[in-house]
Design a protein around this motif. Structure first.
Motif, PDB file in Angstrom:
ATOM      1  N   ASP A  30       0.710  -1.188  -0.047  1.00 34.33           N
ATOM      2  CA  ASP A  30       0.057  -0.100   0.013  1.00 34.33           C
ATOM      3  C   ASP A  30       0.897   1.300   0.168  1.00 34.33           C
ATOM      4  O   ASP A  30       0.421   2.290   0.191  1.00 34.33           O
ATOM      5  CB  ASP A  30      -0.968   0.061   1.127  1.00 34.33           C
ATOM      6  N   LYS A  32       3.202   1.708   2.091  1.00 30.07           N
ATOM      7  CA  LYS A  32       3.476   2.060   3.289  1.00 30.07           C
ATOM      8  C   LYS A  32       4.391   0.736   3.975  1.00 30.07           C
ATOM      9  O   LYS A  32       5.479   0.795   4.781  1.00 30.07           O
ATOM     10  CB  LYS A  32       2.625   2.279   4.369  1.00 30.07           C
ATOM     11  N   ASN A  33       3.700  -0.346   3.498  1.00 32.70           N
ATOM     12  CA  ASN A  33       4.278  -1.560   3.847  1.00 32.70           C
ATOM     13  C   ASN A  33       4.276  -2.530   2.687  1.00 32.70           C
ATOM     14  O   ASN A  33       3.056  -2.557   1.886  1.00 32.70           O
ATOM     15  CB  ASN A  33       3.674  -2.231   4.930  1.00 32.70           C
ATOM     16  N   SER A  55      12.916  -0.960   6.252  1.00 31.97           N
ATOM     17  CA  SER A  55      13.644  -1.990   6.700  1.00 31.97           C
ATOM     18  C   SER A  55      13.012  -3.212   6.229  1.00 31.97           C
ATOM     19  O   SER A  55      12.122  -3.419   5.433  1.00 31.97           O
ATOM     20  CB  SER A  55      13.518  -2.042   8.334  1.00 31.97           C
ATOM     21  N   THR A  57      11.946  -7.478   7.700  1.00 30.11           N
ATOM     22  CA  THR A  57      12.050  -8.485   8.605  1.00 30.11           C
ATOM     23  C   THR A  57      11.616  -9.591   7.653  1.00 30.11           C
ATOM     24  O   THR A  57      10.485  -9.758   7.204  1.00 30.11           O
ATOM     25  CB  THR A  57      10.941  -8.259   9.696  1.00 30.11           C
ATOM     26  N   PRO A  85      17.819  -3.685   9.353  1.00 28.03           N
ATOM     27  CA  PRO A  85      17.375  -2.332   9.876  1.00 28.03           C
ATOM     28  C   PRO A  85      17.577  -1.434   8.453  1.00 28.03           C
ATOM     29  O   PRO A  85      18.488  -1.634   7.617  1.00 28.03           O
ATOM     30  CB  PRO A  85      18.076  -2.085  11.170  1.00 28.03           C
ATOM     31  N   VAL A 108       8.139  -8.584   5.708  1.00 29.02           N
ATOM     32  CA  VAL A 108       7.683  -7.168   5.929  1.00 29.02           C
ATOM     33  C   VAL A 108       8.627  -6.119   5.408  1.00 29.02           C
ATOM     34  O   VAL A 108       9.640  -6.201   6.124  1.00 29.02           O
ATOM     35  CB  VAL A 108       6.922  -7.151   7.171  1.00 29.02           C
ATOM     36  N   PRO A 110       8.510  -2.143   5.893  1.00 30.06           N
ATOM     37  CA  PRO A 110       7.996  -1.214   6.196  1.00 30.06           C
ATOM     38  C   PRO A 110       8.816   0.195   5.618  1.00 30.06           C
ATOM     39  O   PRO A 110       9.894   0.126   5.948  1.00 30.06           O
ATOM     40  CB  PRO A 110       7.779  -1.011   7.491  1.00 30.06           C
ATOM     41  N   GLU A 111       8.313   1.315   5.027  1.00 23.68           N
ATOM     42  CA  GLU A 111       8.878   2.549   4.783  1.00 23.68           C
ATOM     43  C   GLU A 111       8.863   3.163   5.986  1.00 23.68           C
ATOM     44  O   GLU A 111       8.246   3.173   7.046  1.00 23.68           O
ATOM     45  CB  GLU A 111       8.123   3.541   3.869  1.00 23.68           C
ATOM     46  N   GLN A 112      10.180   3.624   6.471  1.00 28.58           N
ATOM     47  CA  GLN A 112      10.422   4.004   7.767  1.00 28.58           C
ATOM     48  C   GLN A 112      11.320   5.510   7.691  1.00 28.58           C
ATOM     49  O   GLN A 112      11.893   6.009   8.619  1.00 28.58           O
ATOM     50  CB  GLN A 112      11.241   3.181   8.714  1.00 28.58           C
TER      51      GLN A 112
ATOM     52  N   ASP B  30      14.063  -2.760  18.482  1.00 24.72           N
ATOM     53  CA  ASP B  30      15.018  -1.964  18.539  1.00 24.72           C
ATOM     54  C   ASP B  30      14.524  -0.455  18.486  1.00 24.72           C
ATOM     55  O   ASP B  30      15.271   0.375  18.301  1.00 24.72           O
ATOM     56  CB  ASP B  30      15.838  -1.852  17.463  1.00 24.72           C
ATOM     57  N   ASN B  33      11.294  -1.202  14.873  1.00 21.74           N
ATOM     58  CA  ASN B  33      10.385  -2.456  14.670  1.00 21.74           C
ATOM     59  C   ASN B  33      10.624  -3.326  15.928  1.00 21.74           C
ATOM     60  O   ASN B  33      11.481  -3.506  16.646  1.00 21.74           O
ATOM     61  CB  ASN B  33      10.904  -3.393  13.476  1.00 21.74           C
ATOM     62  N   ILE B  35       9.315  -6.891  16.580  1.00 21.21           N
ATOM     63  CA  ILE B  35       9.108  -8.266  15.752  1.00 21.21           C
ATOM     64  C   ILE B  35       8.722  -9.363  17.035  1.00 21.21           C
ATOM     65  O   ILE B  35       9.421  -9.756  18.002  1.00 21.21           O
ATOM     66  CB  ILE B  35      10.473  -8.694  15.215  1.00 21.21           C
ATOM     67  N   TYR B  83      -3.341  -7.505   8.117  1.00 24.95           N
ATOM     68  CA  TYR B  83      -2.699  -6.102   8.201  1.00 24.95           C
ATOM     69  C   TYR B  83      -3.424  -4.921   8.754  1.00 24.95           C
ATOM     70  O   TYR B  83      -4.483  -4.916   8.058  1.00 24.95           O
ATOM     71  CB  TYR B  83      -2.124  -5.739   6.726  1.00 24.95           C
ATOM     72  N   PHE B 106       3.210 -14.810  13.628  1.00 22.86           N
ATOM     73  CA  PHE B 106       4.628 -14.034  13.640  1.00 22.86           C
ATOM     74  C   PHE B 106       3.669 -12.448  13.307  1.00 22.86           C
ATOM     75  O   PHE B 106       3.081 -12.459  12.564  1.00 22.86           O
ATOM     76  CB  PHE B 106       5.288 -14.619  12.514  1.00 22.86           C
ATOM     77  N   VAL B 108       5.024  -8.188  12.798  1.00 22.30           N
ATOM     78  CA  VAL B 108       6.026  -7.180  12.718  1.00 22.30           C
ATOM     79  C   VAL B 108       5.240  -5.891  12.994  1.00 22.30           C
ATOM     80  O   VAL B 108       4.328  -5.445  12.390  1.00 22.30           O
ATOM     81  CB  VAL B 108       6.434  -7.065  11.498  1.00 22.30           C
ATOM     82  N   PRO B 110       6.083  -1.801  12.586  1.00 17.47           N
ATOM     83  CA  PRO B 110       7.203  -0.884  12.608  1.00 17.47           C
ATOM     84  C   PRO B 110       6.624   0.465  12.725  1.00 17.47           C
ATOM     85  O   PRO B 110       5.484   0.664  12.517  1.00 17.47           O
ATOM     86  CB  PRO B 110       7.340  -0.971  10.814  1.00 17.47           C
ATOM     87  N   GLU B 111       7.419   1.440  13.417  1.00 17.12           N
ATOM     88  CA  GLU B 111       7.124   2.737  13.789  1.00 17.12           C
ATOM     89  C   GLU B 111       7.052   3.444  12.342  1.00 17.12           C
ATOM     90  O   GLU B 111       8.023   3.121  11.348  1.00 17.12           O
ATOM     91  CB  GLU B 111       8.204   3.404  14.545  1.00 17.12           C
ATOM     92  N   GLN B 112       6.014   4.268  12.053  1.00 19.74           N
ATOM     93  CA  GLN B 112       5.821   4.717  10.605  1.00 19.74           C
ATOM     94  C   GLN B 112       5.163   6.207  10.905  1.00 19.74           C
ATOM     95  O   GLN B 112       5.065   6.955   9.920  1.00 19.74           O
ATOM     96  CB  GLN B 112       5.121   3.988   9.894  1.00 19.74           C
TER      97      GLN B 112
END
Lengths: 112, 112
Positions: A30, A32-33, A55, A57, A85, A108, A110-112, B30, B33, B35, B83, B106, B108, B110-112
């Motif tokens: 989308d 973003k991920n 990043s 994972t 990362p 996954v 993700p845009e970070q 960290d 992310n 996980i 998601y 499982f 993930v 992520p901070e976005q």
């Protein structure tokens, strides 16, 4: 949002990121991920690349192989996860001989 | 970076996000992310919560259950992914009767 990777069509991507052979990839994005289910036959690799803006994972579902992550080879097996990362680089490989098991992973990005 | 979820110790988190029973959680973070490898016994849930600063991608490894995502119940089974984009809310549940299979996932975040 439900994503059914069991029934999703896989795309065949030859020489992904400059790698060997091809990757069978089911994916959703989308912007973003990016969410992926990938399969590498023996000898197939995803070439070395740097995650500049995101990043990654990766969780191993079946098979074995290696991740070359910032110059270090990591052994992969079911239940092992490998995390790249933002700003770091990696390359995924099924380094097993022909006739071995495929390496199947969930990932996954993700845009970070 | 290799994360071996097979040999990682699980933490038992009772009433996670206000949910029922407890979640057995293996996790790494960290700050960019989180996980996780989680297990819900039958009747266990992770309560409804909103992802204000991050998103969450959950992949079902084994068992069945439901995700309540923005008011919609999604059926979960192995190979299904759910998601939750940033700003959205969800609740994960193993809604099976006692004696049924655990729901193992499982995820993930992520901070976005």
């Amino acid at each position: 949002m439900r994503l059914d990777f069991v029934n999703m069509e896989a795309e065949r991507i030859p020489h992904m990121r400059g790698g060997e052979k091809e990757v069978a990839l089911k994916s959703y994005s989308d912007g973003k991920n990016k969410i992926m289910l990938g399969r590498l036959i023996p000898g197939a690799t995803i070439g070395l690349h740097t995650h500049e803006t995101n990043s990654e994972t990766v969780y191993i579902l079946s098979g074995t192989g290696k991740m070359l992550c910032d110059g270090v080879y990591e052994d992969l097996a079911p239940g092992v996860c490998t995390y790249c990362p933002k700003g770091h680089q990696h390359s995924l490989m099924n380094d097993n001989p022909e006739g071995s098991e495929d390496l199947v992973f969930f990932a996954v990005v993700p845009e970070q």
